[in-house]
Design a protein around this motif. Structure first.
Motif, PDB file in Angstrom:
ATOM      1  N   GLY A  83       0.808  -1.209   0.000  1.00 36.66           N
ATOM      2  CA  GLY A  83       0.000   0.000   0.000  1.00 36.66           C
ATOM      3  C   GLY A  83       0.842   1.262   0.000  1.00 36.66           C
ATOM      4  O   GLY A  83       2.000   1.261   0.415  1.00 36.66           O
ATOM      5  N   ASP A  84       0.244   2.337  -0.468  1.00 35.81           N
ATOM      6  CA  ASP A  84       0.919   3.636  -0.523  1.00 35.81           C
ATOM      7  C   ASP A  84       0.738   4.322   0.828  1.00 35.81           C
ATOM      8  O   ASP A  84      -0.199   5.094   1.040  1.00 35.81           O
ATOM      9  CB  ASP A  84       0.334   4.486  -1.652  1.00 35.81           C
ATOM     10  N   VAL A  85       1.636   4.027   1.760  1.00 30.21           N
ATOM     11  CA  VAL A  85       1.526   4.510   3.134  1.00 30.21           C
ATOM     12  C   VAL A  85       2.811   5.233   3.521  1.00 30.21           C
ATOM     13  O   VAL A  85       3.913   4.716   3.296  1.00 30.21           O
ATOM     14  CB  VAL A  85       1.277   3.337   4.116  1.00 30.21           C
ATOM     15  N   ASP A  86       2.664   6.422   4.085  1.00 26.03           N
ATOM     16  CA  ASP A  86       3.823   7.188   4.538  1.00 26.03           C
ATOM     17  C   ASP A  86       3.997   6.983   6.040  1.00 26.03           C
ATOM     18  O   ASP A  86       3.388   7.676   6.859  1.00 26.03           O
ATOM     19  CB  ASP A  86       3.634   8.672   4.220  1.00 26.03           C
ATOM     20  N   LEU A  87       4.818   6.028   6.399  1.00 22.26           N
ATOM     21  CA  LEU A  87       5.018   5.690   7.804  1.00 22.26           C
ATOM     22  C   LEU A  87       5.732   6.794   8.566  1.00 22.26           C
ATOM     23  O   LEU A  87       5.667   6.842   9.803  1.00 22.26           O
ATOM     24  CB  LEU A  87       5.816   4.390   7.927  1.00 22.26           C
ATOM     25  N   GLU A  88       6.417   7.672   7.852  1.00 21.33           N
ATOM     26  CA  GLU A  88       7.127   8.776   8.503  1.00 21.33           C
ATOM     27  C   GLU A  88       6.167   9.833   9.030  1.00 21.33           C
ATOM     28  O   GLU A  88       6.537  10.626   9.902  1.00 21.33           O
ATOM     29  CB  GLU A  88       8.111   9.422   7.518  1.00 21.33           C
ATOM     30  N   GLN A  89       4.936   9.854   8.538  1.00 24.87           N
ATOM     31  CA  GLN A  89       3.983  10.896   8.906  1.00 24.87           C
ATOM     32  C   GLN A  89       2.894  10.426   9.870  1.00 24.87           C
ATOM     33  O   GLN A  89       2.418  11.192  10.704  1.00 24.87           O
ATOM     34  CB  GLN A  89       3.309  11.459   7.636  1.00 24.87           C
ATOM     35  N   ASN A  90       2.530   9.167   9.752  1.00 24.60           N
ATOM     36  CA  ASN A  90       1.394   8.660  10.530  1.00 24.60           C
ATOM     37  C   ASN A  90       1.558   7.164  10.764  1.00 24.60           C
ATOM     38  O   ASN A  90       1.866   6.412   9.838  1.00 24.60           O
ATOM     39  CB  ASN A  90       0.087   8.934   9.767  1.00 24.60           C
ATOM     40  N   TYR A  91       1.352   6.743  12.024  1.00 25.24           N
ATOM     41  CA  TYR A  91       1.519   5.326  12.352  1.00 25.24           C
ATOM     42  C   TYR A  91       0.601   4.992  13.514  1.00 25.24           C
ATOM     43  O   TYR A  91       0.420   5.803  14.427  1.00 25.24           O
ATOM     44  CB  TYR A  91       2.972   5.033  12.736  1.00 25.24           C
ATOM     45  N   GLY A  92       0.022   3.791  13.470  1.00 28.68           N
ATOM     46  CA  GLY A  92      -0.956   3.440  14.487  1.00 28.68           C
ATOM     47  C   GLY A  92      -0.657   2.154  15.233  1.00 28.68           C
ATOM     48  O   GLY A  92      -0.079   1.203  14.681  1.00 28.68           O
ATOM     49  N   TYR A  93      -1.070   2.142  16.505  1.00 30.21           N
ATOM     50  CA  TYR A  93      -1.037   0.946  17.338  1.00 30.21           C
ATOM     51  C   TYR A  93      -2.437   0.751  17.909  1.00 30.21           C
ATOM     52  O   TYR A  93      -2.906   1.567  18.714  1.00 30.21           O
ATOM     53  CB  TYR A  93      -0.048   1.098  18.494  1.00 30.21           C
ATOM     54  N   LEU A  94      -3.106  -0.303  17.487  1.00 25.87           N
ATOM     55  CA  LEU A  94      -4.414  -0.650  18.044  1.00 25.87           C
ATOM     56  C   LEU A  94      -4.158  -1.681  19.132  1.00 25.87           C
ATOM     57  O   LEU A  94      -3.746  -2.804  18.850  1.00 25.87           O
ATOM     58  CB  LEU A  94      -5.335  -1.202  16.962  1.00 25.87           C
TER      59      LEU A  94
END
Length: 293
Positions: A83-94
């Protein structure tokens, strides 16, 4: 189980003590005054951070929130799947904890926050070290209100509902249970739920939300209509499946006709009559039939 105050105290304490965290805000049901509180409500929390890399490299920091039962990292999963995901800008832990609490925590850079912060009317600022969070109005669920349909949307919902019922019917007749069940669940039910949502919205001047996936249908439907709605679910037995299908048609018909009357739309009565007759014929059709009728 830790109570709400204990959870908020913990969430704030961790943010206060970590210099990388510059602000905290919350989304979700806990910001919605119209949602009844219960022990299963998530804590939808966002930490605005200076960067995400250090948080992602050493994940031991999330242990401070409590003993974990399970964690999901949706952005990581999307990234690993191409996927086209920018991990440097946004990241989640559920995070689901052993005491039953759940925190859906996202870490965002300030730039990312500035693009997203005002996009959800269910947003509440909690903590701001640098006064970086923009000013926003009080939290409201208006972004989730049922939108009044135009007639083309209404016609499309009705037309698709009645047309696709033939697929469910032939799936039942052929004893293709996975096909019939999925056709009902993925095509027919969304159309029914759309009509139910519009009907509920109509009762409240389209200033109401029936909840994610219709979870508050039981609150806003009449007792009669809620009983009918429950009957749209069936087990794998053919007789019960047919019963639920006809109950679905009856509920759809009643609510859709009320919507048409109130909004001056035209209900496709001929499609209704013709498809209902077709369904009855398929239900009575012998399994060894060479011709349809």
């Amino acid at each position: 189980m830790r109570n709400e105050q204990e959870m908020f105290n913990l969430i704030l304490k961790i943010a206060e003590q970590d210099e990388r965290v510059r602000a905290v805000y919350m989304n979700g049901s806990r910001t919605n005054p119209n949602v009844p509180k219960d022990i299963f409500q998530d804590y939808d929390i966002v930490y605005v951070v200076t960067e995400t890399t250090s948080f992602r490299k050493d994940k031991n920091w999330i242990q401070a929130f409590g003993e974990l039962l399970m964690v999901q990292e949706p952005e990581k999963n999307d990234f690993m799947s191409g996927g086209d995901v920018d991990l440097e800008q946004n990241y989640g832990y559920l995070m689901l904890f052993t005491d039953g609490n759940r925190i859906d925590l996202h870490i965002q850079t300030k730039d990312y926050m500035l693009k997203e912060y005002q996009s959800d009317s269910l947003t509440v600022p909690i903590y701001d070290k640098d006064n970086c969070l923009p000013k926003i109005p009080p939290s409201t669920d208006k972004d989730y209100w049922v939108k009044k349909p135009i007639e083309a949307e209404y016609f499309n919902a009705c037309n698709d509902f009645w047309w696709c019922l033939q697929n469910v019917a032939k799936g039942i007749w052929r004893e293709e249970l996975p096909y019939a069940k999925q056709m009902f669940a993925l095509v027919i039910r969304p159309r029914l739920d759309q009509i139910v949502s519009w009907w509920i919205g109509m009762q409240h001047a389209f200033k109401i939300s029936p909840g994610k996936m219709g979870k508050y249908f039981n609150v806003y439907l009449s007792k009669k209509h809620w009983e009918m709605y429950k009957d749209t679910y069936s087990d794998c037995e053919k007789t019960n499946f047919w019963h639920s299908l006809f109950q679905t048609c009856e509920l759809f018909r009643e609510l859709a006709m009320e919507i048409a009357k109130e909004l001056s739309f035209t209900y496709p009565i001929e499609d209704d009559r013709n498809m209902t007759m077709y369904l009855y014929r398929i239900r009575e059709l012998p399994k060894d039939a060479n011709g349809i009728f």
